[in-house]
Design an enzyme around this catalytic site. Structure first.
Site, PDB file in Angstrom:
ATOM      1  N   HIS A  65      96.237 116.492 -48.752  1.00 53.33           N
ATOM      2  CA  HIS A  65      96.261 117.177 -50.048  1.00 53.33           C
ATOM      3  C   HIS A  65      97.679 117.395 -50.531  1.00 53.33           C
ATOM      4  O   HIS A  65      98.648 117.132 -49.809  1.00 53.33           O
ATOM      5  CB  HIS A  65      95.514 118.517 -49.950  1.00 53.33           C
ATOM      6  CG  HIS A  65      96.069 119.456 -48.919  1.00 53.33           C
ATOM      7  ND1 HIS A  65      97.102 120.334 -49.176  1.00 53.33           N
ATOM      8  CD2 HIS A  65      95.737 119.662 -47.630  1.00 53.33           C
ATOM      9  CE1 HIS A  65      97.378 121.023 -48.079  1.00 53.33           C
ATOM     10  NE2 HIS A  65      96.556 120.635 -47.129  1.00 53.33           N
ATOM     11  N   CYS A  67      96.316 121.039 -43.549  1.00 51.76           N
ATOM     12  CA  CYS A  67      96.138 119.874 -42.701  1.00 51.76           C
ATOM     13  C   CYS A  67      97.321 118.933 -42.874  1.00 51.76           C
ATOM     14  O   CYS A  67      98.332 119.108 -42.227  1.00 51.76           O
ATOM     15  CB  CYS A  67      94.790 119.215 -43.013  1.00 51.76           C
ATOM     16  SG  CYS A  67      94.236 118.123 -41.710  1.00 51.76           S
TER      17      CYS A  67
END
Lengths: 127, 212
Positions: free
Chosen positions: B167, B183
């Protein structure tokens, strides 16, 4: 008072979706408790420790939550809409408002009975 | 906002999925490590929902800008390879070349390695902070609709049926570091570029360094 699903949005087009998502967050609710002084225990923006905050009414009929007695201080949040189930709140500090957008509190659980919120303090009233 | 560095043991508890140990790729051994990649120091930085960084903040350190590099692999062109120790994501181009992106790796990103596929893509994804973050920052909304300033950034690529994602970020200064949350994150310009290049179904390989 009580348990609320809490969401936020910046674009008006996201409001309805945010309300649904906030309701879905009742598994990790934001809890508003009554304070010993007749106000509420809530967090101001970026403050991890909750504070004793007052409901404050301005002469033009707007309702704020914040410290002290003066309505509309820069650290206050304004309740721009409330229908017993959903509360819309906006921060007065433009920097905070720009970061968090419009906050939506959706009451968790079954429809509430008639709950009397703490009466907003008008300016000049005793604390 | 405060920032501090601390050394992490990278052992994140029995409750998390077990990590498979993978060999470091030959390209990683050949690539000189930049100073702030040497350790597993974790950048402890709170998410800043709503913060929109200035444009110049997205200028990445030398070596972490998006660039074509020599990259020898047997994987097919179009495959994404994430090397968490290097803090790089490679998009295989073929002919021993890859498009390399600098990344920040959140704790979730160190928890696993293996093969997944991109199962979903989203523009301006919504953000739901994890419970442990809410515990530290109880004033945070539990849901924030996507948009500029959202900690998930401009784009998200969802991996398999896991909670893991590639992301964007509204904190470009975290690129190149191990960080406490999230993440795999790229600056918004890079994640938008990657998003345009990869379809749903893209193979993603996550590699962790071998631990002795």
């Amino acid at each position: 008072m009580g348990r609320w699903g809490l969401g936020s949005y910046h674009r008006d087009t996201d409001r309805d979706r945010t309300i649904r998502e906030a309701r879905a967050q009742c598994g990790n609710p934001y809890v508003i408790k009554p304070s010993p002084t007749g106000g509420v225990i809530m967090n101001l923006a970026d403050e991890s420790e909750a504070s004793d905050l007052q409901l404050k009414a301005s002469p033009d009929g707007r309702t704020f939550i914040g410290r002290g007695n003066a309505a509309g201080e820069i650290t206050d949040m304004e309740i721009s809409a409330y229908d017993g189930k959903t509360m819309t709140v906006q921060w007065l500090d433009p920097d905070v408002a720009g970061r968090y957008g419009t906050m939506i509190y959706v009451r968790c659980g079954p429809a509430s009975r008639a709950v009397s919120p703490a009466q907003p303090k008008t300016e000049g009233s005793a604390g | 906002m405060w920032v501090r560095l601390r050394t992490s043991t990278t052992n994140f508890g029995a409750g998390l999925a077990a990590c498979a140990i993978a060999l470091v790729s030959a390209s990683a051994l050949a690539t000189p490590l930049l100073p702030f990649q040497q350790t597993t120091e974790e950048l402890e930085i709170d998410e800043q929902p709503g913060y929109v960084p200035p444009e110049n903040a997205e200028q990445l350190p030398v070596g972490f800008e998006r660039q074509f590099v020599f990259f020898r692999t047997t994987e097919a062109p179009g495959t994404i390879i994430v090397n968490t120790t290097e803090r790089f994501l490679y998009l295989v181009q073929g002919n021993n070349r890859a498009l390399r992106y600098g990344i920040g790796v959140g704790r979730d990103g160190f928890q696993w390695s293996g093969l997944v596929t991109v199962t979903r893509k989203e523009e301006w994804p919504d953000w739901r902070p994890p419970p442990e973050m809410i515990k530290r920052q109880p004033y945070l909304p539990r849901f924030m609709a996507g948009g500029p300033g959202n900690p998930m950034g401009a784009r998200a690529l969802y991996l398999g049926t896991t909670v893991y994602r590639i992301h964007g970020t509204n904190q470009p200064q975290t690129i190149g570091y191990a960080i406490s949350s999230g993440c795999f994150r790229l600056v918004n310009d890079d994640v938008t570029d990657l998003y345009q290049r990869v379809p749903v179904g893209t193979k993603v390989i996550v590699r962790q360094a071998a631990k002795l």
